[in-house]
Design an enzyme around this catalytic site. Structure first.
Site, PDB file in Angstrom:
ATOM      1  N   CYS A   1     -34.598   4.244 -34.658  1.00  0.00           N
ATOM      2  CA  CYS A   1     -35.871   3.505 -34.723  1.00  0.00           C
ATOM      3  C   CYS A   1     -37.036   4.237 -34.062  1.00  0.00           C
ATOM      4  CB  CYS A   1     -35.713   2.147 -34.043  1.00  0.00           C
ATOM      5  SG  CYS A   1     -34.516   1.104 -34.850  1.00  0.00           S
TER       6      CYS A   1
HETATM    7  N1  LIG Z   1     -30.267  -0.188 -34.848  1.00  0.00           N
HETATM    8  C1  LIG Z   1     -31.247  -0.819 -34.231  1.00  0.00           C
HETATM    9  O1  LIG Z   1     -31.240  -0.950 -33.005  1.00  0.00           O
HETATM   10  C2  LIG Z   1     -32.404  -1.428 -34.984  1.00  0.00           C
HETATM   11  C3  LIG Z   1     -33.257  -2.303 -34.309  1.00  0.00           C
HETATM   12  C4  LIG Z   1     -34.310  -2.874 -35.007  1.00  0.00           C
HETATM   13  C5  LIG Z   1     -34.529  -2.535 -36.345  1.00  0.00           C
HETATM   14  N2  LIG Z   1     -33.696  -1.653 -36.985  1.00  0.00           N
HETATM   15  C6  LIG Z   1     -33.939  -1.374 -38.394  1.00  0.00           C
HETATM   16  O2  LIG Z   1     -33.006  -2.145 -39.169  1.00  0.00           O
HETATM   17  C7  LIG Z   1     -32.628  -1.428 -40.359  1.00  0.00           C
HETATM   18  C8  LIG Z   1     -31.114  -1.249 -40.401  1.00  0.00           C
HETATM   19  O3  LIG Z   1     -30.740  -0.444 -39.282  1.00  0.00           O
HETATM   20  P1  LIG Z   1     -29.239  -0.373 -38.760  1.00  0.00           P
HETATM   21  O4  LIG Z   1     -29.297   0.338 -37.456  1.00  0.00           O
HETATM   22  O5  LIG Z   1     -28.590  -1.701 -38.839  1.00  0.00           O
HETATM   23  O6  LIG Z   1     -28.603   0.586 -39.869  1.00  0.00           O
HETATM   24  P2  LIG Z   1     -27.039   0.861 -40.117  1.00  0.00           P
HETATM   25  O7  LIG Z   1     -26.959   2.193 -40.754  1.00  0.00           O
HETATM   26  O8  LIG Z   1     -26.267   0.590 -38.861  1.00  0.00           O
HETATM   27  O9  LIG Z   1     -26.612  -0.269 -41.151  1.00  0.00           O
HETATM   28  C9  LIG Z   1     -27.114  -0.342 -42.435  1.00  0.00           C
HETATM   29  C10 LIG Z   1     -25.995  -0.806 -43.351  1.00  0.00           C
HETATM   30  O10 LIG Z   1     -26.537  -0.978 -44.673  1.00  0.00           O
HETATM   31  C11 LIG Z   1     -25.530  -0.612 -45.599  1.00  0.00           C
HETATM   32  N3  LIG Z   1     -26.185  -0.390 -46.890  1.00  0.00           N
HETATM   33  C12 LIG Z   1     -26.956   0.651 -47.296  1.00  0.00           C
HETATM   34  N4  LIG Z   1     -27.414   0.434 -48.542  1.00  0.00           N
HETATM   35  C13 LIG Z   1     -26.918  -0.759 -48.937  1.00  0.00           C
HETATM   36  C14 LIG Z   1     -27.041  -1.521 -50.115  1.00  0.00           C
HETATM   37  N5  LIG Z   1     -27.789  -1.103 -51.151  1.00  0.00           N
HETATM   38  N6  LIG Z   1     -26.390  -2.693 -50.202  1.00  0.00           N
HETATM   39  C15 LIG Z   1     -25.637  -3.141 -49.171  1.00  0.00           C
HETATM   40  N7  LIG Z   1     -25.497  -2.460 -48.006  1.00  0.00           N
HETATM   41  C16 LIG Z   1     -26.130  -1.291 -47.897  1.00  0.00           C
HETATM   42  C17 LIG Z   1     -24.891   0.598 -44.972  1.00  0.00           C
HETATM   43  O11 LIG Z   1     -23.587   0.833 -45.508  1.00  0.00           O
HETATM   44  C18 LIG Z   1     -24.853   0.190 -43.504  1.00  0.00           C
HETATM   45  O12 LIG Z   1     -23.637  -0.461 -43.168  1.00  0.00           O
HETATM   46  C19 LIG Z   1     -33.421  -0.122 -40.314  1.00  0.00           C
HETATM   47  O13 LIG Z   1     -34.629  -0.312 -40.992  1.00  0.00           O
HETATM   48  C20 LIG Z   1     -33.715   0.055 -38.828  1.00  0.00           C
HETATM   49  O14 LIG Z   1     -34.857   0.845 -38.621  1.00  0.00           O
HETATM   50  C21 LIG Z   1     -32.620  -1.115 -36.335  1.00  0.00           C
END
Ligand SMILES: NC(=O)c1ccc[n+]([C@@H]2O[C@H](COP(=O)([O-])OP(=O)(O)OC[C@H]3O[C@@H](n4cnc5c(N)ncnc54)[C@H](O)[C@@H]3O)[C@@H](O)[C@H]2O)c1
Length: 432
Positions: free
Chosen positions: A264
């Site tokens: 992020c």
């Molecule tokens: N990790 C954090 O601390 C955090 C905090 C706030 C916001 N975010 C934001 O949240 C979003 C997700 O981040 P994350 O850390 O959870 O990512 P992540 O990579 O941990 O998880 C994303 C998941 O989405 C799945 N995925 C991808 N394409 C897909 C699709 N078409 N259909 C279904 N599943 C699909 C992946 O397999 C994965 O399991 C990002 O935009 C990130 O910037 C993350």
């Protein structure tokens, strides 16, 4: 509630999606978790978790009570009253927004939409995404946003590893493409989150997330520059921060580190920078912060070389303690420890790492596994770098067994041992 929304689908079950899904399940909703990753789906089907903040029991309970199912079958989206999108929003090779995952998810949702459904984007992204990218894609279904379906944006503020703020207690910013959309989303989210903060547009909600993360990015980079200045002036930056934070107003403390990592904080500001250019604007704060951030691992490697009084690190045994991008989590994405390990290896050092949360990492195509504590106790290392302040690092063993410790986090404050300790942003070598 205007519509009785009892079934929600969460698309993307990662660090953001799984906690959200389990939270809704815990509140009595039927949750359909959708992901494409077979390994994650297998673990969840067994009632286990792969996210450290979500204990196995919470997943098990939700599965047993039939409140949570996980699948890769996008057809299950038809059964949902509300859909939350939590897919990755990374950068592409040109360091520009890569909305591929979001667009794939949007196509799947579009193909299974039905009237009355609510769709909320939770992934971090630039202002305009929900309105200009998601809305038109969903409207290809023939359903109209604001009357047939309800679309909005709600930034995810989960802070993995932070035990002080459970997800439902973090105020939830929400927005809708229309007032009606925002009202529908607010009604649902109010049943789950303790405090819902409604803003006037999806653009404002998207910008809120980018403001928060850019604020952190700029301030962490600023304090790292201060650390470099203090270090060259013989002033202890940690002492200075402690003194400054005694002021009860107008100062928020940030602390030095080997750089900002994760999915992020180093990524979101570049989404904002990219969007700014479309408005003929640029952000010099973001540009300078990126520069300082990128310099940090090399700065630390240089300081280690100086502390060892060596021209080269060839053959030097170095232990890096902590490779996750921040404390008490297992996420190594964009971790500055990994960059530091690469740089140390390029300098000829033999590098091992210890991290209680991360059992293996890949550095320059090579797999490394976390060194055991008893191996640290064998006294093999010439130097250790404390890179992350996990609560359970074997700090005392490191202090007792490694002759030189470079502490980037002031983690050794209050401890003493045989080691000579140098701290990032302070050159006196004391351990307090
Ligand atoms: N990790 C954090 O601390 C955090 C905090 C706030 C916001 N975010 C934001 O949240 C979003 C997700 O981040 P994350 O850390 O959870 O990512 P992540 O990579 O941990 O998880 C994303 C998941 O989405 C799945 N995925 C991808 N394409 C897909 C699709 N078409 N259909 C279904 N599943 C699909 C992946 O397999 C994965 O399991 C990002 O935009 C990130 O910037 C993350």
């Amino acid at each position: 509630m205007r519509t009785n929304r009892r079934t929600v689908a969460v698309v993307g079950l990662g660090y953001v999606g799984l906690p959200l899904a389990i939270l809704f399940a815990g509140k009595g909703y039927k949750v359909i978790g959708i992901d494409l990753d077979d390994r994650k789906l297998e673990v969840l089907a067994e009632g286990r978790s792969y996210i450290k903040d979500i204990p196995d029991e919470r997943v098990k309970r939700a599965v047993e009570k039939q409140k949570f199912t996980s699948t890769k079958d996008m057809g299950r989206l038809r059964d949902a009253d509300a859909v939350m999108i939590c897919v990755p929003t990374p950068l592409d090779q040109n360091h520009e927004p890569d909305l591929t995952y979001l667009m794939q998810a949007a196509v799947s949702i579009r193909d299974h939409l039905h009237p009355g459904q609510m769709i909320v984007l939770e992934s971090s992204t630039y202002p305009g995404t929900t309105r200009e990218v998601l809305k038109p894609m969903l409207e290809q279904s023939g359903l109209v946003v604001g009357s047939d379906i309800f679309v909005g944006y709600s930034p995810e503020r989960v802070d993995p590893g932070n035990r002080s703020y459970p997800l439902e207690g973090i105020p939830k910013v929400i927005s809708g493409i229309t007032e009606e959309c925002a009202t529908v989303i607010e009604e649902l989210y109010k049943t789950v989150f303790q405090n819902v903060v409604r803003v006037s547009s999806t653009d404002a909600a998207e910008m809120t997330k980018l403001l928060e993360n850019t604020y952190r990015f700029v301030n962490i980079s600023f304090i790292n520059e201060m650390a470099q200045l203090c270090s060259s002036m013989g002033i202890d930056v940690w002492e200075v921060i402690e003194a400054a934070r005694s002021k009860p107003f107008g100062f928020s403390a940030f602390f030095p580190s080997p750089g900002v990592g994760g999915h992020c904080i180093p990524v979101d500001p570049l989404y904002l920078q990219w969007r700014s250019k479309q408005f003929g604007m640029s952000s010099s704060f973001i540009a300078v912060s990126s520069e300082v951030n990128q310099q940090m691992p090399a700065f630390i490697v240089e300081r280690v070389k100086e502390a060892l009084s060596l021209e080269s690190l060839s053959g030097v045994n170095i232990l890096v303690a902590g490779v996750a991008f921040k404390a008490n989590i297992d996420d190594v994405r964009e971790s500055s420890s990994i960059t530091m390990i690469s740089l140390l290896r390029q300098e000829g050092a033999r590098v091992a790492y210890h991290d209680p949360y991360v059992s293996e990492i890949t550095v320059q195509g090579e797999e490394l596994t976390s060194t055991r504590i008893d191996e640290i106790e064998q006294g093999l290392y010439d130097c250790a770098i404390i890179a992350v302040n996990h609560d359970d690092l074997p700090l005392q063993q490191i202090l007792d067994q490694v002759p030189l410790v470079y502490d980037t986090r002031n983690a050794l404050k209050g401890l003493s041992g045989k080691a000579r300790v140098i701290r990032l942003g302070a050159n006196d070598g004391s351990t307090d």
